[in-house]
Design an enzyme around this catalytic site. Structure first.
Site, PDB file in Angstrom:
ATOM      1  N   ASP A 282      -3.513  -8.610  -3.465  1.00 41.53           N
ATOM      2  CA  ASP A 282      -2.516  -8.924  -4.497  1.00 41.53           C
ATOM      3  C   ASP A 282      -1.227  -9.479  -3.886  1.00 41.53           C
ATOM      4  OD1 ASP A 282      -3.906  -8.503  -6.868  1.00 41.53           O
ATOM      5  OD2 ASP A 282      -3.701  -6.328  -6.664  1.00 41.53           O
TER       6      ASP A 282
ATOM      7  N   LEU B  45     -14.215  -1.625  -4.114  1.00 38.73           N
ATOM      8  CA  LEU B  45     -15.047  -0.466  -3.765  1.00 38.73           C
ATOM      9  C   LEU B  45     -15.835   0.070  -4.962  1.00 38.73           C
ATOM     10  CD1 LEU B  45     -15.651   1.211  -1.263  1.00 38.73           C
ATOM     11  CD2 LEU B  45     -13.617   2.591  -1.736  1.00 38.73           C
TER      12      LEU B  45
ATOM     13  N   SER C 114      -8.579  -9.844  -7.296  1.00 42.51           N
ATOM     14  CA  SER C 114      -8.181  -9.834  -5.880  1.00 42.51           C
ATOM     15  C   SER C 114      -9.406  -9.701  -4.970  1.00 42.51           C
ATOM     16  CB  SER C 114      -7.193  -8.694  -5.597  1.00 42.51           C
ATOM     17  OG  SER C 114      -7.777  -7.436  -5.871  1.00 42.51           O
ATOM     18  N   HIS C 115     -10.575  -9.350  -5.548  1.00 37.34           N
ATOM     19  CA  HIS C 115     -11.774  -9.179  -4.721  1.00 37.34           C
ATOM     20  C   HIS C 115     -12.997  -9.884  -5.301  1.00 37.34           C
ATOM     21  CE1 HIS C 115      -9.020  -6.326  -3.000  1.00 37.34           C
ATOM     22  NE2 HIS C 115      -9.738  -6.418  -1.901  1.00 37.34           N
TER      23      HIS C 115
ATOM     24  N   THR D  11      -5.035  -0.592   3.949  1.00 41.76           N
ATOM     25  CA  THR D  11      -4.764  -0.357   2.522  1.00 41.76           C
ATOM     26  C   THR D  11      -5.756   0.652   1.934  1.00 41.76           C
ATOM     27  OG1 THR D  11      -5.937  -2.441   2.191  1.00 41.76           O
ATOM     28  CG2 THR D  11      -3.558  -2.498   1.953  1.00 41.76           C
TER      29      THR D  11
ATOM     30  N   ARG E  74      -5.599   4.268 -22.220  1.00 45.87           N
ATOM     31  CA  ARG E  74      -6.405   3.516 -21.249  1.00 45.87           C
ATOM     32  C   ARG E  74      -6.847   4.421 -20.106  1.00 45.87           C
ATOM     33  NH1 ARG E  74      -3.986  -1.457 -17.568  1.00 45.87           N
ATOM     34  NH2 ARG E  74      -5.636  -1.397 -15.976  1.00 45.87           N
TER      35      ARG E  74
HETATM   36  N1  LIG Z   1     -12.241  -3.387   0.918  1.00 45.73           N
HETATM   37  C1  LIG Z   1     -11.031  -2.971   1.221  1.00 45.73           C
HETATM   38  O1  LIG Z   1     -10.734  -2.673   2.376  1.00 45.73           O
HETATM   39  C2  LIG Z   1     -10.005  -2.849   0.169  1.00 45.73           C
HETATM   40  C3  LIG Z   1     -10.305  -3.091  -1.161  1.00 45.73           C
HETATM   41  N2  LIG Z   1      -9.358  -2.894  -2.112  1.00 45.73           N
HETATM   42  C4  LIG Z   1      -9.725  -3.105  -3.509  1.00 45.73           C
HETATM   43  O2  LIG Z   1      -8.669  -3.672  -4.222  1.00 45.73           O
HETATM   44  C5  LIG Z   1      -8.842  -3.397  -5.606  1.00 45.73           C
HETATM   45  C6  LIG Z   1      -7.510  -3.214  -6.271  1.00 45.73           C
HETATM   46  O3  LIG Z   1      -6.907  -2.011  -5.835  1.00 45.73           O
HETATM   47  P1  LIG Z   1      -5.518  -1.557  -6.499  1.00 45.73           P
HETATM   48  O4  LIG Z   1      -4.600  -2.699  -6.520  1.00 45.73           O
HETATM   49  O5  LIG Z   1      -5.103  -0.288  -5.896  1.00 45.73           O
HETATM   50  O6  LIG Z   1      -6.001  -1.317  -7.995  1.00 45.73           O
HETATM   51  P2  LIG Z   1      -5.103  -1.109  -9.308  1.00 45.73           P
HETATM   52  O7  LIG Z   1      -3.804  -0.501  -8.981  1.00 45.73           O
HETATM   53  O8  LIG Z   1      -5.125  -2.356 -10.093  1.00 45.73           O
HETATM   54  O9  LIG Z   1      -6.002  -0.056 -10.116  1.00 45.73           O
HETATM   55  C7  LIG Z   1      -6.313   1.181  -9.560  1.00 45.73           C
HETATM   56  C8  LIG Z   1      -7.110   2.025 -10.552  1.00 45.73           C
HETATM   57  O10 LIG Z   1      -6.242   2.442 -11.594  1.00 45.73           O
HETATM   58  C9  LIG Z   1      -6.716   1.978 -12.860  1.00 45.73           C
HETATM   59  N3  LIG Z   1      -5.549   1.573 -13.627  1.00 45.73           N
HETATM   60  C10 LIG Z   1      -4.698   0.568 -13.371  1.00 45.73           C
HETATM   61  N4  LIG Z   1      -3.704   0.542 -14.286  1.00 45.73           N
HETATM   62  C11 LIG Z   1      -3.962   1.560 -15.152  1.00 45.73           C
HETATM   63  C12 LIG Z   1      -3.314   2.052 -16.328  1.00 45.73           C
HETATM   64  N5  LIG Z   1      -2.205   1.491 -16.779  1.00 45.73           N
HETATM   65  N6  LIG Z   1      -3.873   3.114 -16.953  1.00 45.73           N
HETATM   66  C13 LIG Z   1      -4.993   3.699 -16.494  1.00 45.73           C
HETATM   67  N7  LIG Z   1      -5.665   3.268 -15.390  1.00 45.73           N
HETATM   68  C14 LIG Z   1      -5.150   2.217 -14.729  1.00 45.73           C
HETATM   69  C15 LIG Z   1      -7.645   0.822 -12.548  1.00 45.73           C
HETATM   70  O11 LIG Z   1      -8.612   0.687 -13.574  1.00 45.73           O
HETATM   71  P3  LIG Z   1      -9.127  -0.799 -14.001  1.00 45.73           P
HETATM   72  O12 LIG Z   1      -9.978  -1.260 -12.853  1.00 45.73           O
HETATM   73  O13 LIG Z   1      -9.895  -0.580 -15.248  1.00 45.73           O
HETATM   74  O14 LIG Z   1      -7.901  -1.645 -14.191  1.00 45.73           O
HETATM   75  C16 LIG Z   1      -8.255   1.278 -11.211  1.00 45.73           C
HETATM   76  O15 LIG Z   1      -9.328   2.141 -11.376  1.00 45.73           O
HETATM   77  C17 LIG Z   1      -9.795  -2.196  -5.655  1.00 45.73           C
HETATM   78  O16 LIG Z   1     -11.023  -2.628  -6.208  1.00 45.73           O
HETATM   79  C18 LIG Z   1      -9.976  -1.794  -4.208  1.00 45.73           C
HETATM   80  O17 LIG Z   1     -11.248  -1.287  -3.884  1.00 45.73           O
HETATM   81  C19 LIG Z   1      -8.102  -2.460  -1.822  1.00 45.73           C
HETATM   82  C20 LIG Z   1      -7.766  -2.214  -0.526  1.00 45.73           C
HETATM   83  C21 LIG Z   1      -8.665  -2.448   0.583  1.00 45.73           C
HETATM   84  O1  LIG Z   2      -6.864  -6.126  -0.653  1.00 49.06           O
HETATM   85  C1  LIG Z   2      -6.921  -5.460   0.394  1.00 49.06           C
HETATM   86  O2  LIG Z   2      -6.049  -4.628   0.692  1.00 49.06           O
HETATM   87  C2  LIG Z   2      -8.054  -5.677   1.309  1.00 49.06           C
HETATM   88  N1  LIG Z   2      -9.139  -6.160   0.827  1.00 49.06           N
HETATM   89  C3  LIG Z   2     -10.304  -6.501   1.582  1.00 49.06           C
HETATM   90  C4  LIG Z   2     -10.266  -5.998   2.967  1.00 49.06           C
HETATM   91  C5  LIG Z   2      -8.913  -6.029   3.561  1.00 49.06           C
HETATM   92  C6  LIG Z   2      -7.903  -5.346   2.726  1.00 49.06           C
END
Ligand SMILES: NC(=O)C1=CN([C@@H]2O[C@H](COP(=O)(O)OP(=O)(O)OC[C@H]3O[C@@H](n4cnc5c(N)ncnc54)[C@H](OP(=O)(O)O)[C@@H]3O)[C@@H](O)[C@H]2O)C=CC1
Ligand SMILES: O=C(O)C1=NCCCC1
Length: 345
Positions: free
Chosen positions: A196, A132, A55-56, A168, A311
């Site tokens: 996502d 991040l 997603s990033h 988010t 995990r």
């Molecule tokens: N720049 C911005 O403004 C924003 C950026 N984002 C980015 O989006 C990305 C995705 O976020 P999000 O969807 O919340 O991430 P996920 O829900 O996919 O994962 C969140 C964390 O939980 C871990 N995880 C996931 N599933 C399991 C499991 N079954 N057991 C144990 N650990 C688990 C992941 O590890 P693993 O990575 O190993 O799967 C990760 O560290 C992030 O990198 C975030 O920084 C999100 C919002 C805004």
């Molecule tokens: O996936 C998200 O949530 C975001 N990613 C990059 C910046 C905006 C929000």
């Protein structure tokens, strides 16, 4: 080399990390980034793709391009570092991207964290459009503990409210472990990342229940309804909502950046990058007074495995990284063609 990958459904090519960085850097430079900013963003985006943070990863390139083309962000910005206190560094990103701002403040931040035991880096006037974890993991590789938060754009309804306000707003944490990779988590405080939702919409998929609401505030599983006037919910009800509020306070209230609801990009069609702020806290665990911290981390992980854990957060990424290092980073041929065309004209 071209082949059919078991991980991606379409035929793909395998690129080395330097080859992908070079390609992305060329694209970003063509769209107005300085060589240094382009290199920094390209590296960040390529490691996300390498680790399966789809997603990033390269998914974000069209958003970077349309934002740069819209004039919303300065791809040539020169961030300004201010040494404000023994344990506090500020960076004004000058309406540029957050990653180059972190890069210029990083050395001073680490020096202060080692001297004082803890130090804060407050970035404002910045655009963060990425995962991040790349911002925190390298600190843990140097034996430090790091926590970072970044706010984004209004698309999440606070728990108990009826309209969106928060972003988010992810939280990322990294700690060293005596053997093996650092312990890292990186999670949006919303039910899922906005990226996502976009990916699900582009594939015509439905979302699980409880993710978001439509423009009338009604629960929906249709990602397009969330994107077109609807909103996401915080994860874990009032608990995720409180964390999201904290992220807003630390990234905007404290740094001088914008809250997620404070910037107006309506005059910049194509703008996608939130114009906000970011906070990093770095701790030298050797000052903590306990036994060797990395050994203690390892003991905790050992005990987690002993109770059946399969995990750890961050492990999927490291598995994916090892796979990408073995055979190259898998990129769908069609996507790669588009990227190559963007780099050329
Ligand atoms: N720049 C911005 O403004 C924003 C950026 N984002 C980015 O989006 C990305 C995705 O976020 P999000 O969807 O919340 O991430 P996920 O829900 O996919 O994962 C969140 C964390 O939980 C871990 N995880 C996931 N599933 C399991 C499991 N079954 N057991 C144990 N650990 C688990 C992941 O590890 P693993 O990575 O190993 O799967 C990760 O560290 C992030 O990198 C975030 O920084 C999100 C919002 C805004
Ligand atoms: O996936 C998200 O949530 C975001 N990613 C990059 C910046 C905006 C929000």
């Amino acid at each position: 080399m071209s082949a059919s990958s078991p991980l991606v459904e379409t035929p793909c090519e395998y690129l080395s990390l330097p080859a992908l960085v070079q390609l992305l850097q060329a694209i970003l430079q063509r769209h107005g980034c300085s060589a240094e900013v382009a290199r920094c963003l390209a590296q960040n985006c390529a490691v996300a793709e390498r680790d399966g943070s789809h997603s990033h990863g390269i998914f974000r390139i069209p958003g970077y391009i349309s934002t740069l083309d819209s004039g919303w962000v300065d791809g040539r910005a020169l961030p300004v570092v201010e040494d404000v206190a023994p344990a506090f560094v500020r960076v004004d990103a000058a309406n540029g991207f957050a990653q180059p701002a972190l890069a210029v403040g990083r050395e001073l931040l680490v020096r202060k964290a080692r001297a004082a035991g803890i130090a804060v880096l407050a970035i404002r006037n910045s655009h963060h459009f990425a995962a991040l974890w790349p911002d925190v993991e390298p600190f843990a590789e140097e034996g430090l503990v790091a926590l970072s938060v970044v706010n984004s754009m209004t698309c999440v309804v606070p728990h108990g409210a009826d309209r969106p306000l928060f972003g988010t707003n992810p939280i990322a944490f990294a700690a060293p472990q005596a053997k093996g990779q650092p312990i890292v988590f990186d999670l949006a405080t919303s039910t899922i990342a906005h990226g996502d939702v976009q990916i699900a919409a582009s594939k015509g998929e439905r979302l699980p229940p409880g993710i978001g609401v439509d423009s009338l505030g009604q629960p929906t599983q249709d990602p397009r309804a969330i994107l077109e006037g609807g909103a996401l919910l915080p994860f874990g009800g009032h608990k995720g909502s409180a964390l999201s509020m904290m992220v807003e306070l630390l990234c905007a209230g404290l740094t001088g950046g914008h809250f997620s609801f404070e910037f107006d990009w309506s005059n910049h069609p194509g703008a996608k990058t939130p114009w906000t702020g970011q906070l990093l806290i770095v701790i030298d665990p050797s000052k903590g007074g306990g036994q060797d911290f990395a050994e203690r981390s390892q003991e905790l992980v050992r005990q987690m495995h002993a109770v059946g854990l399969k995990r750890l957060p961050g492990e999927r990424r490291h598995w994916q990284r090892a796979r990408s290092q073995e055979r190259g980073i898998a990129i769908a041929c069609e996507r790669l063609e588009q990227l190559r065309a963007l780099a050329q004209g």
